[in-house]
Design an enzyme around this catalytic site. Structure first.
Site, PDB file in Angstrom:
ATOM      1  CB  ILE A  21      -0.956   0.002   1.207  1.00 20.75           C
ATOM      2  CG1 ILE A  21      -2.042  -1.074   1.031  1.00 20.75           C
ATOM      3  CG2 ILE A  21      -1.601   1.375   1.402  1.00 20.75           C
ATOM      4  CD1 ILE A  21      -2.922  -1.268   2.259  1.00 20.75           C
ATOM      5  CG  ASP A  40      10.062  -0.349   4.289  1.00 25.65           C
ATOM      6  OD1 ASP A  40       8.881  -0.359   3.906  1.00 25.65           O
ATOM      7  OD2 ASP A  40      10.595  -1.324   4.861  1.00 25.65           O
ATOM      8  CG  ASP A  62      13.377   1.203  13.807  1.00 32.10           C
ATOM      9  OD1 ASP A  62      12.146   1.022  13.952  1.00 32.10           O
ATOM     10  OD2 ASP A  62      14.227   0.653  14.539  1.00 32.10           O
ATOM     11  CG  ASN A  89       1.618   2.089   4.540  1.00 34.17           C
ATOM     12  OD1 ASN A  89       0.528   1.565   4.338  1.00 34.17           O
ATOM     13  ND2 ASN A  89       2.764   1.526   4.130  1.00 34.17           N
ATOM     14  CB  SER A 141      -7.043  -2.665   9.538  1.00 29.70           C
ATOM     15  OG  SER A 141      -7.662  -3.871   9.130  1.00 29.70           O
ATOM     16  CE1 TYR A 154      -2.569  -5.453  10.992  1.00 27.63           C
ATOM     17  CE2 TYR A 154      -4.874  -6.124  10.923  1.00 27.63           C
ATOM     18  CZ  TYR A 154      -3.816  -5.405  10.392  1.00 27.63           C
ATOM     19  OH  TYR A 154      -4.013  -4.635   9.276  1.00 27.63           O
ATOM     20  CE  LYS A 158      -3.087  -1.926  11.268  1.00 29.43           C
ATOM     21  NZ  LYS A 158      -2.249  -0.818  10.740  1.00 29.43           N
ATOM     22  CB  THR A 185     -11.372  -4.990   3.062  1.00 29.05           C
ATOM     23  OG1 THR A 185     -11.745  -6.326   3.377  1.00 29.05           O
ATOM     24  CG2 THR A 185     -11.019  -4.907   1.583  1.00 29.05           C
ATOM     25  CB  THR A 189      -0.064  -5.987  -0.002  1.00 24.78           C
ATOM     26  OG1 THR A 189      -0.600  -6.290   1.301  1.00 24.78           O
ATOM     27  CG2 THR A 189      -0.795  -4.781  -0.591  1.00 24.78           C
TER      28      THR A 189
END
Length: 279
Positions: A21, A40, A62, A89, A141, A154, A158, A185, A189
């Site tokens: 994404i 990243d 980081d 992200n 999410s 997870y 979120k 949703t 990826t």
């Protein structure tokens, strides 16, 4: 049709921008004229992705380390100018039952998905407030509005991102700094590799999330859910009595989608990377 002309010239920072994404969003916003900086933890991939697409800045970041995050933002502003948009992200999604989740993995999920978002938001807002403008977009999410077996930590992360972003939206009302959450949703990826979407819910393309983010930059609002169908189902289920909502989730196949039905071989490389097994 949305007029994206206001995006041209904006300085946009995207964490977790090496793939998925984040990379799709960077590519889309660059095409609309934005100045793009991607960071990243995967230094090799972020530099390959950034160089291949000619982004303005790309380097290791980081999000769990304050010095790393601050120096990255300093470099962005030194080279590109004041940051207009920060897109938090970066995130990971290991799957499995809670009792089988090593504490190291639990902490890793919370460090990246929650602390990384809080830290990035704090550093960006400190720069934006004196200017009276700016935007922070946090990638949450649809899991943040529901509960999915196999994703307990997870899900928790979120839910935290949504609560955090909503609070900042009210805390900094009328300052010129805007806050939004994006609720995808299951998306096509690496994060979603080896997972089959529940019934009636097709996986989203990363480009769909990128388009939603671009529209948020043009016309900020508190939340956007992608896909619209998955978002509507999640909202409706959330309004139903608990037993009915849980029954619908089981009927759609959500009970096992991230547990027994996961293709562990297809997911092996991703799980190893995000759990830190390959470091």
């Amino acid at each position: 049709m949305t007029d994206f002309s206001s995006i041209a010239g904006k300085v946009v920072v995207i964490t977790g921008g090496a793939r998925g994404i984040g990379l799709a969003t960077a590519t889309a916003l660059q095409a609309l004229g934005a100045k793009i900086a991607i960071g990243d933890i995967d230094e090799t991939t972020v530099k390959e992705s950034g160089a291949a697409r000619g982004f303005d800045l790309y380097d290791r970041l980081d999000v769990t380390d304050q010095a790393s995050f601050e120096s990255f933002l300093d470099e962005v502003e030194r080279r590109l100018g004041p940051i207009d948009v920060l897109i938090n992200n970066a995130g990971i999604m290991p799957t499995g039952k809670l009792v089988d989740e090593p504490d190291q993995v639990t902490r890793r999920i919370l460090d990246i998905n929650v602390y990384g978002v809080i830290l990035g938001s704090k550093l960006a807002v400190a720069r934006m407030l004196p200017r009276g403008r700016g935007q922070v977009i946090n990638i949450a999410s649809l899991a943040g509005e529901t509960h999915i077996p196999g994703l307990a930590t997870y899900n928790a992360s979120k839910h935290a991102v949504l609560g955090f972003t909503d609070t900042l939206r009210e805390e900094y009302r009328d300052t010129g700094v805007r806050f939004s959450s994006v609720l995808p949703t299951l998306t096509k990826t690496e994060l979603g590799s080896g997972v089959t979407a529940p019934k009636l819910l097709r996986p989203a393309e990363p480009e769909e999330i990128a388009d939603a983010i671009a529209k948020l930059i043009v016309a900020p609002k508190s939340k956007v859910r992608v896909t619209a169908v998955a978002g509507a189902i999640a909202q409706v289920v959330g309004l139903l009595p608990e037993a009915v909502g849980d029954y619908i989730g089981r009927a759609l196949g959500a009970q096992n989608a991230f547990l027994d039905e996961v293709d562990t071989q297809a997911r092996k490389a991703y799980e190893a990377r995000v759990r830190g097994d390959s470091e």
